[in-house]
Write a protein that holds these residues in place. Sequence first.
Motif, PDB file in Angstrom:
ATOM      1  N   GLU A  19      80.086  49.662  38.624  1.00  0.00           N
ATOM      2  CA  GLU A  19      80.494  48.139  38.644  1.00  0.00           C
ATOM      3  C   GLU A  19      79.759  47.569  37.501  1.00  0.00           C
ATOM      4  N   LEU A  20      80.739  46.452  37.027  1.00  0.00           N
ATOM      5  CA  LEU A  20      80.304  45.967  35.816  1.00  0.00           C
ATOM      6  C   LEU A  20      79.279  44.821  36.307  1.00  0.00           C
ATOM      7  N   PRO A  21      78.138  44.727  35.617  1.00  0.00           N
ATOM      8  CA  PRO A  21      77.077  43.620  35.867  1.00  0.00           C
ATOM      9  C   PRO A  21      77.797  42.118  35.346  1.00  0.00           C
ATOM     10  N   LEU A  22      78.539  41.593  35.996  1.00  0.00           N
ATOM     11  CA  LEU A  22      79.388  40.683  35.567  1.00  0.00           C
ATOM     12  C   LEU A  22      78.172  39.301  35.453  1.00  0.00           C
ATOM     13  N   LYS A  23      77.369  39.067  36.303  1.00  0.00           N
ATOM     14  CA  LYS A  23      76.585  37.990  36.224  1.00  0.00           C
ATOM     15  C   LYS A  23      75.823  38.149  34.968  1.00  0.00           C
ATOM     16  N   ARG A  24      75.217  39.262  34.548  1.00  0.00           N
ATOM     17  CA  ARG A  24      74.390  39.504  33.361  1.00  0.00           C
ATOM     18  C   ARG A  24      75.174  39.132  32.194  1.00  0.00           C
ATOM     19  N   LEU A  25      76.504  39.841  32.355  1.00  0.00           N
ATOM     20  CA  LEU A  25      77.256  39.667  31.027  1.00  0.00           C
ATOM     21  C   LEU A  25      77.806  38.184  30.804  1.00  0.00           C
ATOM     22  N   VAL A  26      78.096  37.340  31.691  1.00  0.00           N
ATOM     23  CA  VAL A  26      78.374  36.119  31.507  1.00  0.00           C
ATOM     24  C   VAL A  26      77.161  35.122  31.381  1.00  0.00           C
ATOM     25  N   ARG A  27      76.036  35.460  31.910  1.00  0.00           N
ATOM     26  CA  ARG A  27      74.659  34.629  31.278  1.00  0.00           C
ATOM     27  C   ARG A  27      74.572  34.935  29.755  1.00  0.00           C
ATOM     28  N   LEU A  28      74.673  36.210  29.373  1.00  0.00           N
ATOM     29  CA  LEU A  28      74.186  36.672  28.169  1.00  0.00           C
ATOM     30  C   LEU A  28      75.334  35.850  27.121  1.00  0.00           C
ATOM     31  N   THR A  29      76.445  36.007  27.622  1.00  0.00           N
ATOM     32  CA  THR A  29      77.646  35.029  26.658  1.00  0.00           C
ATOM     33  C   THR A  29      77.431  33.668  26.495  1.00  0.00           C
ATOM     34  N   TRP A  30      76.961  33.202  27.487  1.00  0.00           N
ATOM     35  CA  TRP A  30      76.482  31.511  27.367  1.00  0.00           C
ATOM     36  C   TRP A  30      75.187  31.480  26.577  1.00  0.00           C
ATOM     37  N   LEU A  31      74.404  32.557  26.868  1.00  0.00           N
ATOM     38  CA  LEU A  31      73.145  32.083  26.123  1.00  0.00           C
ATOM     39  C   LEU A  31      73.308  32.423  24.664  1.00  0.00           C
ATOM     40  N   GLN A  32      74.237  33.436  24.139  1.00  0.00           N
ATOM     41  CA  GLN A  32      74.781  33.490  22.838  1.00  0.00           C
ATOM     42  C   GLN A  32      75.471  32.495  22.266  1.00  0.00           C
ATOM     43  N   ALA A  33      76.374  32.005  22.919  1.00  0.00           N
ATOM     44  CA  ALA A  33      77.085  30.709  22.636  1.00  0.00           C
ATOM     45  C   ALA A  33      76.124  29.683  22.272  1.00  0.00           C
ATOM     46  N   VAL A  34      75.160  29.225  23.207  1.00  0.00           N
ATOM     47  CA  VAL A  34      74.273  28.138  23.015  1.00  0.00           C
ATOM     48  C   VAL A  34      73.250  28.171  21.754  1.00  0.00           C
ATOM     49  N   ILE A  35      72.681  29.628  21.507  1.00  0.00           N
ATOM     50  CA  ILE A  35      71.774  29.869  20.599  1.00  0.00           C
ATOM     51  C   ILE A  35      72.499  29.684  19.147  1.00  0.00           C
ATOM     52  N   ILE A  36      73.715  30.609  18.957  1.00  0.00           N
ATOM     53  CA  ILE A  36      74.533  30.210  17.676  1.00  0.00           C
ATOM     54  C   ILE A  36      74.921  28.969  17.417  1.00  0.00           C
ATOM     55  N   GLY A  37      75.572  27.926  18.580  1.00  0.00           N
ATOM     56  CA  GLY A  37      75.733  26.945  18.211  1.00  0.00           C
ATOM     57  C   GLY A  37      74.602  25.968  17.776  1.00  0.00           C
ATOM     58  N   PHE A  38      73.533  26.335  18.485  1.00  0.00           N
ATOM     59  CA  PHE A  38      72.275  25.425  18.117  1.00  0.00           C
ATOM     60  C   PHE A  38      71.896  25.683  16.674  1.00  0.00           C
ATOM     61  N   ILE A  39      71.992  26.984  16.271  1.00  0.00           N
ATOM     62  CA  ILE A  39      71.410  27.607  14.739  1.00  0.00           C
ATOM     63  C   ILE A  39      72.544  26.778  13.844  1.00  0.00           C
ATOM     64  N   PHE A  40      73.956  26.926  14.149  1.00  0.00           N
ATOM     65  CA  PHE A  40      75.029  26.388  13.311  1.00  0.00           C
ATOM     66  C   PHE A  40      74.702  24.763  13.325  1.00  0.00           C
ATOM     67  N   TYR A  41      74.230  24.121  14.359  1.00  0.00           N
ATOM     68  CA  TYR A  41      74.158  22.538  14.162  1.00  0.00           C
ATOM     69  C   TYR A  41      72.939  22.464  13.194  1.00  0.00           C
ATOM     70  N   LEU A  42      71.814  23.122  13.506  1.00  0.00           N
ATOM     71  CA  LEU A  42      70.743  22.848  12.545  1.00  0.00           C
ATOM     72  C   LEU A  42      70.969  23.091  11.022  1.00  0.00           C
ATOM     73  N   VAL A  43      71.705  24.218  10.659  1.00  0.00           N
ATOM     74  CA  VAL A  43      72.169  24.603   9.280  1.00  0.00           C
ATOM     75  C   VAL A  43      73.136  23.462   9.028  1.00  0.00           C
ATOM     76  N   ALA A  44      74.239  23.004   9.539  1.00  0.00           N
ATOM     77  CA  ALA A  44      75.060  22.048   9.093  1.00  0.00           C
ATOM     78  C   ALA A  44      74.647  20.836   8.940  1.00  0.00           C
ATOM     79  N   SER A  45      73.429  20.435   9.856  1.00  0.00           N
ATOM     80  CA  SER A  45      72.949  19.009   9.767  1.00  0.00           C
ATOM     81  C   SER A  45      72.256  18.695   8.502  1.00  0.00           C
ATOM     82  N   ASN A  46      71.968  19.878   7.522  1.00  0.00           N
ATOM     83  CA  ASN A  46      71.510  19.473   6.168  1.00  0.00           C
ATOM     84  C   ASN A  46      72.741  19.303   5.029  1.00  0.00           C
TER      85      ASN A  46
END
Length: 348
Positions: free
Chosen positions: A4-31
């Motif tokens: 069985e696929l660990p759906l909850k873990r996969l979804v949480r990891l997807t959101w975590l990656q989106a937030v982290i990369i989005g935050f990094i992108f915002y910090l870089v682009a803010s310069n």
Amino acid sequence: MQDELPLKRLVRLTWLQAVIIGFIFYLVASNTDRPIHHLIAYTVLTMTGILLVGYSDISLMLVLGKRVSIRSKRFSFLRRFLTYPVSIIIYLVLRPAFGYIDGINWSFWDLGSFAAFVGSGIVINTLITLLHDSVLLYEHKLRSELEVSQLKAVNAEAMNLALKQQIHPHFLFNALNTLKALYHKDTHIADDYIVHLANFLRASICHQSVHVSKLKDEVDLLLDYFEMQRIRFGEALHCKILLPAEALDCFYLPSFSLQPLLENAIKHNNFTVEDPLDVVIEQNGTWLLISNPIQKKRIKVASTNFGLANLAERYKLWSGDDIIIEEENNIFSVSIKLLNHEHRNYRG
């Protein structure tokens, strides 16, 4: 075991990656000199792209998982074969939105922007699939460990039952031979012997599926067996049980632990009324000590090696501990560690 696929873990990891990369992108682009509303829109679009790629990977895994095992190479190949085109399409669909924010109207054949968004889809999909793979590998590891532990438990159960079965045929063989001899001498004594034999067998059957028994139950079993042997040997055999009442109710032993020890002492020692065999059972801290003087028979006794070997195997199997066998100052002794809870695994 069904995968069985660990759906909850996969979804949480997807959101975590989106937030982290989005935050990094915002910090870089803010310069840069981009307006704040442009930065926010770019960040939201970046996170949206990551989430879409992540959810598309999860959706494809769900579809493929219904057809092939998620542990198979075919699953891994098909997943990558399909996710990369999907992620590229997602980023090409988002391409006009990025152009709109910057006020740029890219044509479809603008090779520079086309290559940039295709590359973005490939990079993001690679990151997501690698992170999702780590979750799948962790889940596979947990399931494999569970399967191994279940197999060990089943194997241990089979070994335990097989070892227990060694006791009963061996004991019955001796008991029936003794009963036959007694009926030739005194039928009343033979009747008493049958009563104790019936009690012993009844208790044995009741505890057949039990791994661990209360010390009191083990002592009761031993007493029935001792009474049978006392009928045979009379005052030539003594058994002293020096155990406090609280120990009988508080401690446990692997089932059928004491009877083989008394049987072993009877089998390998010479004793008469004038020179009786004294078997002593006492508590020594957290250990049960069974001892008797060494009065070895001059004639070597044929042995099936079921006694001590059987007990040692069963005790090691269930508790993980070894029994201690010693010969010192002409005293033979066996020490067994007392167990303090019947439902503990005791191994480890």
